[in-house]
Design a protein around this motif. Structure first.
Motif, PDB file in Angstrom:
ATOM      1  N   SER A 260      17.682  21.498   1.372  1.00  0.00           N
ATOM      2  CA  SER A 260      17.835  20.115   1.037  1.00  0.00           C
ATOM      3  C   SER A 260      16.421  19.363   0.866  1.00  0.00           C
ATOM      4  N   PRO A 261      16.363  18.505  -0.291  1.00  0.00           N
ATOM      5  CA  PRO A 261      15.071  17.933  -0.364  1.00  0.00           C
ATOM      6  C   PRO A 261      14.739  16.717   0.558  1.00  0.00           C
ATOM      7  N   ASP A 262      13.556  16.717   0.726  1.00  0.00           N
ATOM      8  CA  ASP A 262      13.209  15.806   1.953  1.00  0.00           C
ATOM      9  C   ASP A 262      12.847  14.499   1.070  1.00  0.00           C
ATOM     10  N   VAL A 263      13.288  13.437   1.859  1.00  0.00           N
ATOM     11  CA  VAL A 263      13.468  12.089   1.298  1.00  0.00           C
ATOM     12  C   VAL A 263      12.729  11.139   2.001  1.00  0.00           C
ATOM     13  N   LYS A 264      11.664  10.365   1.662  1.00  0.00           N
ATOM     14  CA  LYS A 264      11.254   9.261   2.258  1.00  0.00           C
ATOM     15  C   LYS A 264      11.306   7.934   1.322  1.00  0.00           C
ATOM     16  N   TYR A 265      11.104   6.871   1.992  1.00  0.00           N
ATOM     17  CA  TYR A 265      11.203   5.392   1.412  1.00  0.00           C
ATOM     18  C   TYR A 265      10.168   4.537   1.507  1.00  0.00           C
ATOM     19  N   VAL A 266       9.776   3.740   0.538  1.00  0.00           N
ATOM     20  CA  VAL A 266       8.581   2.755   0.786  1.00  0.00           C
ATOM     21  C   VAL A 266       9.165   1.329   0.258  1.00  0.00           C
ATOM     22  N   ASN A 267       9.320   0.494   1.194  1.00  0.00           N
ATOM     23  CA  ASN A 267       9.546  -0.976   0.772  1.00  0.00           C
ATOM     24  C   ASN A 267       8.386  -1.737   0.100  1.00  0.00           C
ATOM     25  N   VAL A 268       8.509  -2.289  -1.103  1.00  0.00           N
ATOM     26  CA  VAL A 268       7.453  -3.170  -1.738  1.00  0.00           C
ATOM     27  C   VAL A 268       8.061  -4.687  -2.001  1.00  0.00           C
ATOM     28  N   ILE A 269       7.321  -5.253  -1.406  1.00  0.00           N
ATOM     29  CA  ILE A 269       7.653  -6.774  -1.569  1.00  0.00           C
ATOM     30  C   ILE A 269       6.508  -7.407  -2.279  1.00  0.00           C
ATOM     31  N   VAL A 270       7.153  -8.161  -3.445  1.00  0.00           N
ATOM     32  CA  VAL A 270       6.118  -8.708  -4.093  1.00  0.00           C
ATOM     33  C   VAL A 270       5.972 -10.478  -4.020  1.00  0.00           C
ATOM     34  N   ASN A 271       4.977 -10.891  -3.696  1.00  0.00           N
ATOM     35  CA  ASN A 271       4.681 -12.350  -3.729  1.00  0.00           C
ATOM     36  C   ASN A 271       4.680 -12.645  -5.067  1.00  0.00           C
ATOM     37  N   TYR A 272       5.132 -14.148  -5.159  1.00  0.00           N
ATOM     38  CA  TYR A 272       4.979 -14.704  -6.221  1.00  0.00           C
ATOM     39  C   TYR A 272       5.102 -16.279  -6.388  1.00  0.00           C
ATOM     40  N   ALA A 273       4.825 -17.161  -7.256  1.00  0.00           N
ATOM     41  CA  ALA A 273       4.590 -18.753  -7.171  1.00  0.00           C
ATOM     42  C   ALA A 273       6.181 -18.989  -7.462  1.00  0.00           C
ATOM     43  N   PRO A 274       6.639 -20.188  -6.902  1.00  0.00           N
ATOM     44  CA  PRO A 274       7.972 -20.707  -7.121  1.00  0.00           C
ATOM     45  C   PRO A 274       8.149 -20.868  -8.585  1.00  0.00           C
ATOM     46  N   PHE A 275       9.507 -20.698  -8.825  1.00  0.00           N
ATOM     47  CA  PHE A 275      10.110 -20.939 -10.083  1.00  0.00           C
ATOM     48  C   PHE A 275      11.310 -21.795  -9.961  1.00  0.00           C
ATOM     49  N   ILE A 276      11.568 -22.918 -10.312  1.00  0.00           N
ATOM     50  CA  ILE A 276      12.944 -23.631 -10.288  1.00  0.00           C
ATOM     51  C   ILE A 276      13.862 -23.360 -11.160  1.00  0.00           C
TER      52      ILE A 276
END
Length: 345
Positions: free
Chosen positions: A212-228
């Motif tokens: 069975s394939p080996d699987v790993k995960y990476v969480n990517v958080i992108v910061n951005y300026a506010p938008f109302i």
């Protein structure tokens, strides 16, 4: 047992391979040892046996009554001469079912077991060999993957996923959003000018069809300026409560401020400001004529600022103001079209 060193090695005599066992060396003779083996043409291509790392490999060799001596060799090392085991490896054993089979079994196979194995056969006339190449496959294993990352919008990002295996594994990437379509990248996934829509959980999969394939995960958080992204005005009657709402999207979470003209509002004197995650409410209790008008919602974080107007309307005037805004926009569009015609743009 004291044996001459050369008695433990194959002896070549006019092209015939002779295997002398410890027992026969002790008696100083060359009597037949082990079982006869089916004669095999030396020009026959080498057979392959493929086994997964950790499994048991059985390399087959069959016998008849025309052979006087037989042995198993790995490269130039003798494993078995007849029934006598010369290998010190406890994982290796002989499989002899009746008088017809002289096979080799290797338990818990590892990569260093890979190579050529020879079933050496000797008859009265000549010697022949049956050769088998043992191929050891190793399941895909991801041994290095990027840590979870937080990055500002517009930055360049490279995600790493390194894997081993035999055969070499294929590496694929997906962003686990609703579509989860494959991404262009193998060991390294390059993202230029990342946007907020590219934030999320990235899946790295390494596969080589061994297991069975080996699987790993990476969480990517992108910061951005506010938008109302949403505001809600209100048209309460005098003496009632007015509620203004402002909702913004931002990472990190935005901070909100409310203004009336140039004055920042705070809790007290009939004003209540509530913060609810990405939303804020401005509550005006016991509305008076002076409370009607334009209010400004300001959302900020360390990446930027965004503001929007929110109205506390007099009852019955909200539609009129909205209509006036719509007429004003239409007039500007008409004026722009006429100007474009005159200038032949």
């Amino acid at each position: 047992m004291n044996l001459a060193a050369d008695s433990l090695k194959p002896k070549l005599n006019q092209g015939t391979l002779q295997i002398t066992s410890p027992a026969s060396a002790k008696h100083g003779c060359c009597s037949p040892v082990g079982f006869p083996v089916r004669s095999v043409d030396m020009q026959r291509p080498t057979d392959n046996v493929t086994v997964r790392q950790g499994d048991t490999a059985v390399i087959r060799c069959y016998v008849d009554d025309k052979v006087s001596r037989v042995a198993w060799l790995n490269r130039s090392n003798i494993i078995f001469a007849g029934r006598d085991k010369w290998s010190l490896d406890p994982r290796v054993e002989l499989v002899t079912k009746g008088q017809l089979e002289y096979s080799l079994r290797i338990q818990k196979v590892d990569v260093y077991d890979e190579g050529q194995y020879t079933c050496s056969i000797q008859t009265k006339e000549l010697s022949r060999t049956s050769q088998v190449f043992l191929i050891v496959q190793v399941p895909a294993n991801i041994y290095k993957v990027s840590e979870d990352i937080t990055i500002n919008e517009g930055s360049n990002v490279t995600l790493t996923c390194l894997a081993s295996g035999r055969p070499d594994p294929m590496i694929t990437w997906r962003l686990l959003n609703p579509s989860a379509e494959p991404l262009d990248g193998e060991e390294y996934l390059d993202i230029s000018g990342i946007t907020r829509t590219q934030a999320g959980r990235y899946e790295c999969k390494a596969s080589n069809d061994v297991a069975s394939p080996d699987v790993k995960y990476v969480n990517v958080i992108v910061n951005y300026a506010p938008f109302i992204k949403d505001t809600k005005s209100s048209d309460p009657q005098v003496g009632r409560m007015g509620v203004l709402q402002c909702e913004a999207s931002a990472i990190p979470k935005p901070e909100f401020k409310w203004y009336r003209d140039d004055k920042r509002l705070s809790n007290g004197q009939g004003i209540s400001i509530q913060m609810m995650g990405s939303r804020t409410l401005l509550l005006v209790s016991n509305v008076t004529e002076e409370d009607y008008g334009n209010y400004t919602c300001v959302a900020t974080n360390r990446l930027g600022i965004h503001n929007a107007s929110v109205f506390l309307y007099r009852p019955g005037t909200a539609n009129n103001i909205s209509g006036a805004v719509a007429v004003s926009q239409s007039l500007w569009l008409l004026l722009g079209s006429l100007t474009c015609l005159l200038l032949k743009c």
